[in-house]
Design a protein around this motif. Structure first.
Motif, short mmCIF file in Angstrom:
data_model
loop_
_atom_site.label_atom_id
_atom_site.label_comp_id
_atom_site.label_asym_id
_atom_site.label_seq_id
_atom_site.Cartn_x
_atom_site.Cartn_y
_atom_site.Cartn_z
N LEU A 66 61.86 -28.17 19.00
CA LEU A 66 61.47 -27.90 17.50
C LEU A 66 60.78 -26.45 17.17
CD1 LEU A 66 59.72 -31.56 16.69
CD2 LEU A 66 61.95 -30.60 15.86
N LEU A 67 59.86 -26.06 18.12
CA LEU A 67 59.32 -24.80 17.83
C LEU A 67 60.56 -23.88 17.84
CD1 LEU A 67 56.00 -25.21 19.96
CD2 LEU A 67 56.37 -24.38 17.43
N GLU A 68 61.26 -24.00 18.87
CA GLU A 68 62.62 -22.75 19.03
C GLU A 68 63.38 -22.81 17.87
OE1 GLU A 68 64.55 -23.74 22.87
OE2 GLU A 68 62.79 -22.64 23.96
N LYS A 69 63.66 -23.96 17.44
CA LYS A 69 64.51 -24.11 16.10
C LYS A 69 63.84 -23.51 15.01
CE LYS A 69 67.30 -28.49 17.10
NZ LYS A 69 67.19 -29.65 17.13
N ASP A 70 62.65 -23.89 14.82
CA ASP A 70 61.75 -23.35 13.58
C ASP A 70 61.75 -21.77 13.79
OD1 ASP A 70 61.19 -25.64 12.57
OD2 ASP A 70 59.41 -25.97 13.69
N ILE A 71 61.51 -21.21 15.03
CA ILE A 71 61.50 -19.86 15.20
C ILE A 71 62.70 -19.19 14.57
CG2 ILE A 71 61.32 -18.16 17.16
CD1 ILE A 71 59.28 -19.98 18.41
N HIS A 72 63.79 -19.80 15.31
CA HIS A 72 65.25 -19.20 15.02
C HIS A 72 65.48 -19.40 13.23
CE1 HIS A 72 66.60 -18.57 18.89
NE2 HIS A 72 66.56 -19.96 19.34
N GLU A 73 65.16 -20.55 12.75
CA GLU A 73 65.23 -20.66 11.36
C GLU A 73 64.40 -19.61 10.38
OE1 GLU A 73 64.31 -24.66 10.50
OE2 GLU A 73 66.35 -25.17 11.23
N LYS A 74 63.19 -19.36 11.15
CA LYS A 74 62.21 -18.33 10.34
C LYS A 74 62.71 -17.07 10.51
CE LYS A 74 58.38 -21.35 10.19
NZ LYS A 74 57.10 -21.91 10.47
N GLN A 75 63.42 -16.69 11.90
CA GLN A 75 63.87 -15.35 12.32
C GLN A 75 65.12 -15.09 11.24
OE1 GLN A 75 64.85 -15.32 16.32
NE2 GLN A 75 62.94 -14.77 17.01
N ASP A 76 65.92 -16.16 11.21
CA ASP A 76 66.99 -16.04 10.21
C ASP A 76 66.45 -15.67 8.60
OD1 ASP A 76 68.73 -16.38 11.94
OD2 ASP A 76 68.92 -18.60 11.86
N LEU A 115 54.30 -20.46 21.08
CA LEU A 115 55.68 -20.48 22.04
C LEU A 115 55.31 -19.74 23.12
CD1 LEU A 115 58.85 -19.40 19.78
CD2 LEU A 115 58.70 -21.30 21.75
N SER A 116 54.67 -18.60 23.25
CA SER A 116 54.31 -17.72 24.70
C SER A 116 53.52 -18.93 25.65
CB SER A 116 53.60 -16.60 24.35
OG SER A 116 52.31 -16.96 23.81
N GLU A 117 52.34 -19.55 24.99
CA GLU A 117 51.72 -20.49 25.94
C GLU A 117 52.68 -21.50 26.47
OE1 GLU A 117 48.95 -21.87 23.28
OE2 GLU A 117 47.58 -20.07 23.29
N SER A 118 53.52 -22.23 25.53
CA SER A 118 54.50 -23.24 25.93
C SER A 118 55.50 -22.75 26.88
CB SER A 118 55.09 -23.93 24.81
OG SER A 118 55.79 -22.98 24.07
N LYS A 119 56.08 -21.57 26.68
CA LYS A 119 56.92 -21.03 27.49
C LYS A 119 56.25 -20.84 29.16
CE LYS A 119 59.93 -18.83 24.60
NZ LYS A 119 60.59 -17.22 24.24
#
Length: 633
Positions: free
Chosen positions: A362-372, A542-546
């Motif tokens: 979900l975080l990755e999706k949110d990040i992608h959406e927010k980047q867009d 994200l960096s922590e989870s990665k």
């Protein structure tokens, strides 16, 4: 000469009696000499073709080049093709040959290319007329003269380059002759073109061949029979052509079927080979299956013996084992409770892991959406900046234009004031002039009543005043025209003022839009800053989870890198180092792949490879529990 004239008279009589149906046309065309020539050539072509067919059928053999009716037929055809031929100027002399139109047949009928090539390759031919004569002979041997000339007659646009408009080949007579040439397909001719001197032959029609005796005229029944035979032969030849075409199509179909049949045979052979291979593999598998069954039976017998011996030893050692069993049962209960606790902890950890993975996704999706959205916002910001710059430039330009237009309005107002002042002055002058005119009229009346004696002097004065009046009237007209022009200028200036006012209103509306855009820009900037802060926070998470995911992946890779040990390679337990026997069985650890005894591998845990709990050795069990507990918050 007397014989020649008699022959010509008899021939004319025969032509008129044989071709009575053409007499009305020739009577109508007596005035036109070209029409008479066409009719005569048509009649001669009919006579020559008819005579050639009859003589060839009575002859009953293939015709040679020395056969007189055949020679006369070629002469008549040459005259028909020469009729109305255009004279072409060459560099040295005038050229008038039939080879030009005959060469066109190659372009219109592709099968005629062979005749053209063979005519050009003949060594003895030097003139175009000789080539044309050779072409006619080869076309007759091929039985395609009618087809070739029909293609030529259809293309009248191309023929008009070689023939006059009144030529036989350009009129209906040419089509009739082509139709008559179809009957020549009955004749079989074998002509030797190489040896003949076709260049120097003189083409003169021999009319004596067409003079009929009384016996020939009386043989109508024989002619009818010959005509019926010819029709039957033509019908048979057409049938033969159709059959040949059907045979060729059938041959092509047979070829295609043979090709498809060969492909099918090849596919069948490949399939048979595959079946044979599969049967061989089946036999091999069956033999291997039999061997495996034999081995398993032997192994079962050995195991039965081992089991009997173990039973005997078990009976002896059962009493001592019961006590051990009770103690082990207690230990098992304690361990089962521990195990349940550990399993519950593991389940919690697994659920936490799944939740972490879902959160990561979900975080990755949110990040992608927010980047867009960031990219979109940046583009919108750039567009807003560009619009702001354009609006600022327009504002500056509109302010400059407003200043200029205000100056122009001030100038126009000054001009209008000046014009109004000038108009007032002119009106005053007009009033003064009218008053002066009235006073002058009064004075004239007084002077007329008082002084009749001074009429001459007064008349002079009157004439002078009339001139002054004319001048004043012209001045008035000029002033009126000037006034009209000034009024028109005033109207134009008023229109310009209205236009300027509209522009000022537009500029005011643009200012309002610009202010609205500035407010929107500030709001967008605020949203942009808020989203940037949210993105920074998300990036930290994200960096922590990665990092956690990378640790888990490294652990999985380390665990997966272990090799599955074979049963033959292990003889002792890896932990307790006791030797394996029938009572002490071998067990694989599903995590590290090593072989242990039952006591050293009596643990079960769910692994990444299998969600269900599987057998794990003591060391792997401790290691996995330690990792799960360290990952928990």
């Amino acid at each position: 000469m007397k014989r020649f004239t008699k022959c010509f008279i008899i021939l004319h009589f025969i032509l008129s009696s044989v071709f009575a149906e053409n007499i009305p046309a020739t009577q109508n065309a007596t005035k036109d000499p070209t029409a008479v020539e066409r009719a005569n050539l048509l009649n001669m072509a009919k006579l020559s073709i008819k005579g050639l067919i009859e003589s060839a059928l009575s002859f009953g053999r293939t015709l040679d080049s020395d056969y007189p009716p055949l020679q006369q037929f070629f002469v008549v055809m040459e005259h028909c093709l020469k009729h109305g031929l255009k004279v072409r100027k060459s560099f040295l002399s005038y050229n008038k040959t039939i080879w030009g139109p005959l060469e066109l047949v190659e372009k219109l009928y592709p099968e005629a290319e062979e005749i053209g090539a063979s005519v050009r390759d003949l060594p003895g031919l030097k003139t175009p007329l000789g080539r044309a004569r050779a072409w006619l002979r080869l076309a007759l041997m091929q039985k395609k003269m009618a087809d070739y000339l029909r293609c030529l007659i259809i293309q009248r646009d191309l023929l008009s380059e070689f023939y006059e408009y009144h030529a036989l080949m350009m009129e209906e007579e040419g089509a009739v002759i082509v139709g008559l040439l179809v009957g020549l397909n009955v004749i079989d001719a074998n002509l030797c073109v190489k040896g003949e001197d076709l260049d120097s032959q003189v083409g003169v029609i021999d009319f004596s061949m067409y003079l009929k005796n009384e016996d020939d005229i009386g043989n109508k029944e024989r002619n009818v029979q010959i005509a019926a035979i010819l029709d039957q032969k033509n019908y048979v030849e057409e049938l033969n052509r159709q059959l040949n075409s059907t045979v060729s199509s059938l041959h092509s179909r047979v070829d295609s079927l043979e090709k498809s049949n060969t492909k099918l045979i090849e596919e069948l052979a490949i399939a048979k080979n595959n079946i044979i291979k599969l049967q061989e593999e089946n036999h091999q598998l069956r033999s291997e299956n039999k061997l495996i069954l034999m081995k398993t039976q032997q192994h079962l017998e050995v195991t039965k013996v081992d089991v009997e011996t173990e039973l005997q030893t078990y009976k002896h050692s059962r009493q001592g084992l019961d006590e051990m069993y009770n103690e082990a049962r207690r230990q098992l209960r304690d361990e089962s409770q521990l195990r349940q606790d550990v399993e519950s902890e593991l389940a919690v950890q697994v659920s936490m892991k799944h939740e972490i993975e879902l959160a990561m996704k979900l975080l990755e999706k949110d990040i992608h959406e927010k980047q867009d959205t960031l990219i979109g916002l940046r583009q919108q910001l750039e567009e807003v900046k560009a619009i702001n710059i354009e609006m600022y430039q327009k504002l500056q330009g509109s302010e400059d234009s407003l200043k200029e237009k205000n100056e122009i309005i001030a100038r126009l107002e000054d001009k209008t004031n000046k014009i109004t002042i000038a108009m007032r002055q002119l009106e005053q002058r007009l009033q003064q002039a009218e008053k002066a005119q009235m006073e002058a009229e009064d004075e004239d009346k007084k002077y007329l009543q008082e002084c009749q004696s001074k009429s001459d002097s007064l008349q002079k004065q009157i004439s002078q005043k009339e001139k002054q009046l004319v001048q004043l009237e012209t001045d008035l007209k000029i002033e009126k025209e000037w006034r009209q022009t000034l009024q028109e200028d005033l109207q134009k200036e008023k229109d310009a003022l209205a236009h300027l006012r509209n522009e000022t209103q537009q500029i005011i509306s643009l200012k309002k839009e610009f202010l609205d855009l500035q407010d929107e820009n500030q709001q967008l900037k605020k949203v942009y800053h808020e989203q940037e802060q949210a993105l920074q926070e998300l990036g930290n998470k994200l960096s922590e989870s990665k990092l956690k995911i990378e640790d888990i992946k490294e652990a999985n890779k380390a665990l997966q890198g272990l090799v599955w040990l074979k049963d033959k390679e292990a003889t002792h337990c890896k932990l307790c180092e006791k030797e394996f026997s029938l009572s002490k069985r071998k067990h694989h650890c599903r995590n590290c792949g090593e072989i242990f005894c039952n006591a050293c591998s009596d643990n079960e845990l769910p692994l990444p490879s299998s969600p269900k709990p599987v057998r794990v050795c003591d060391s792997c069990h401790a290691l996995l529990i330690q990792r799960c507990s360290s990952n928990l918050p």
